[in-house]
Enzyme design. Sequence first.
Site, PDB file in Angstrom:
ATOM      1  N   CYS A 147      54.029 -31.133  12.879  1.00 42.70           N
ATOM      2  CA  CYS A 147      54.258 -30.346  14.100  1.00 42.70           C
ATOM      3  C   CYS A 147      55.422 -30.978  14.826  1.00 42.70           C
ATOM      4  O   CYS A 147      56.397 -31.375  14.201  1.00 42.70           O
ATOM      5  CB  CYS A 147      52.989 -30.302  14.937  1.00 42.70           C
ATOM      6  SG  CYS A 147      52.381 -31.953  15.407  1.00 42.70           S
ATOM      7  N   ARG A 200      60.264 -22.246  17.353  1.00 42.83           N
ATOM      8  CA  ARG A 200      60.755 -23.603  17.104  1.00 42.83           C
ATOM      9  C   ARG A 200      60.994 -23.815  15.619  1.00 42.83           C
ATOM     10  O   ARG A 200      61.980 -24.443  15.231  1.00 42.83           O
ATOM     11  CB  ARG A 200      59.756 -24.639  17.638  1.00 42.83           C
ATOM     12  CG  ARG A 200      59.639 -24.656  19.150  1.00 42.83           C
ATOM     13  CD  ARG A 200      58.709 -25.752  19.633  1.00 42.83           C
ATOM     14  NE  ARG A 200      59.284 -27.072  19.411  1.00 42.83           N
ATOM     15  CZ  ARG A 200      58.617 -28.215  19.600  1.00 42.83           C
ATOM     16  NH1 ARG A 200      57.336 -28.181  19.991  1.00 42.83           N
ATOM     17  NH2 ARG A 200      59.197 -29.377  19.394  1.00 42.83           N
TER      18      ARG A 200
END
Length: 283
Positions: A238, A180
Amino acid sequence: MTVIITAPELAEALAGEAPPVLLDVRWQLSLAKAAGAPPFDGRAEYAAGHIPGAAFVDLDRELAGAPGGQGRHPLPDLAEFGAAMRRAGVSASRPVVVYDGGQGWAAARAWWMLRWTGHPDVRVLDGGLPSWTGELATGASVPDAGDFVPAADAAGLLDADGAAELARTGVLLDARAGERYRGEVEPVDRVGGHIPGAVSAPTTENVGPDGRFLPAVELKDRFKALGVSSDAPVGVYCGSGVSGAHEVLALAVAGIPAALYVGSWSEWSADPSRPVAVGADPQ
């Protein structure tokens, strides 16, 4: 004061004269709805079996506000958060122990929220409920109301501009999975990639195969290899401020203070005007 507690230490504390308040924060990021499966139900898991005396805390409703422009798990209204914590029995004068289903992310979010708002004694059960070998209770525990009144500390919190600045002047760690970060996949947010200057530091590498944190010395070495030093401020983000809280907790285990960008990638990537970096290079 340590920030984590083992299951044997918790059992001893619960048997003592001043047992801690217990919070069960079982939650998981689930894409099941998109696949047609029922979403994870933390409250049902809690009712089926929890450490005796623990109160259930709903991460989506009590540890976060409604999803929107500030991300998928923005800060909750502090008055509502305080009311939820008091309902769960939290008082400023009693220690608190938080646990989840073992991943540690949700428990860390509760730990971070309580510490950020001024509670002096909060620990996370290392390894979560799977590490507990004692009896379990079913149904719901209703604790005596607590008296905790949250007071936010601006020093432990980053907004988008603060995260961008820290990526240039200090160390900004990206706690998501490497793919990611690199922008190879993005299952949740508008676009893949990372904040320019951020360093990839998957939170999954802070724990061993049993889900428990690595020893403090190993964590300190890991963060040092990622560029963390005693003279540089550290921040973490995050996807939506949940797994990032777990990385802040890992840094605390290593004795390193760090701020959290709660909006994280879900807020950053929602604004097309903000730059996005892809690939393994931070820039």
